[in-house]
Design a protein around this motif. Structure first.
Motif, short mmCIF file in Angstrom:
data_model
loop_
_atom_site.label_atom_id
_atom_site.label_comp_id
_atom_site.label_asym_id
_atom_site.label_seq_id
_atom_site.Cartn_x
_atom_site.Cartn_y
_atom_site.Cartn_z
N CYS A 33 16.76 60.64 -11.92
CA CYS A 33 16.33 59.56 -11.60
C CYS A 33 17.66 58.58 -10.79
CB CYS A 33 15.81 58.51 -12.55
SG CYS A 33 17.01 58.18 -13.82
N ASP A 35 20.00 56.95 -12.21
CA ASP A 35 20.30 55.84 -13.08
C ASP A 35 21.78 56.23 -13.66
OD1 ASP A 35 18.04 54.59 -12.58
OD2 ASP A 35 16.95 55.09 -14.39
N CYS A 58 16.78 52.12 -15.98
CA CYS A 58 15.26 51.66 -16.70
C CYS A 58 15.36 51.02 -18.02
CB CYS A 58 14.20 52.93 -16.61
SG CYS A 58 14.61 54.19 -18.05
N LYS A 99 9.79 59.68 -21.21
CA LYS A 99 11.23 58.82 -21.15
C LYS A 99 12.42 59.56 -22.09
CE LYS A 99 11.30 55.47 -19.16
NZ LYS A 99 11.48 55.53 -17.64
N CYS A 102 15.59 59.74 -20.53
CA CYS A 102 16.71 58.83 -20.26
C CYS A 102 17.76 58.84 -21.65
CB CYS A 102 15.49 57.56 -20.32
SG CYS A 102 14.27 57.33 -19.33
FE1 FES Z 1 16.30 56.86 -15.28
FE2 FES Z 1 15.23 56.23 -17.32
S1 FES Z 1 14.21 56.74 -15.53
S2 FES Z 1 17.20 56.79 -17.04
#
Ligand code: FES
Length: 150
Positions: A33, A35, A58, A99, A102
């Protein structure tokens, strides 16, 4: 969908910020993602006395960052190296399967910060371990390829 603990750590994250005199800093990115999580550790006499984080990600990433900092505090370097993404997720009473990835950020950020610490004190080599098999694009060096759940 999310446990009460996840919601608690998302809405009231612990240990957000930076440690100015941190002696172990690790930044990792999630290949799925984009992140990003940055972990700061203050380690004295082999004990993690403080931990803070900054996460651009997120809600699950924020909650796992928060829990990860709680879990590492008071632990020895060796104990903290054994903390897995599953352990972080379990401490939050679980994450939805979609999730779980993550939580990889938390394990990787801890590992990267500890590696930075070990390098700072001259214990770690500068050798970069091939990450293929875990996130595959985190770009940092670590040797932990197992237990990375999707
Ligand atoms: Fe990127 Fe959760 S969607 S770390």
């Amino acid at each position: 969908m999310y446990s009460e603990k996840v919601m608690d750590h998302f809405t009231n994250p612990r240990n957000v910020g930076e440690i100015e005199d941190a002696n172990g800093i690790g930044q990792v990115g999630n290949a799925k993602c984009g992140d990003i999580m940055k972990m700061y550790l203050k380690i004295e006499d082999n004990i993690i006395v403080d931990a803070k984080f900054k996460t651009f990600g997120c809600g699950a990433a924020v909650a796992t960052s928060s829990m990860a900092t709680e879990l590492v505090k008071g632990k020895t370097v060796e104990e903290a190296m054994k903390i897995t993404n599953k352990a972080v997720a379990e401490a939050l009473d679980g994450l939805p399967p979609a999730k779980m990835h993550c939580s990889n950020l938390a394990e990787e950020a801890i590992a990267a910060a500890l590696e930075d610490y070990r390098r700072n004190i001259g214990e770690a080599s500068n050798e970069t371990v091939d990450c293929t098999g875990c996130c595959n694009s985190c770009g940092h060096s670590h040797g932990r390829e197992e237990d990375f759940d999707e």
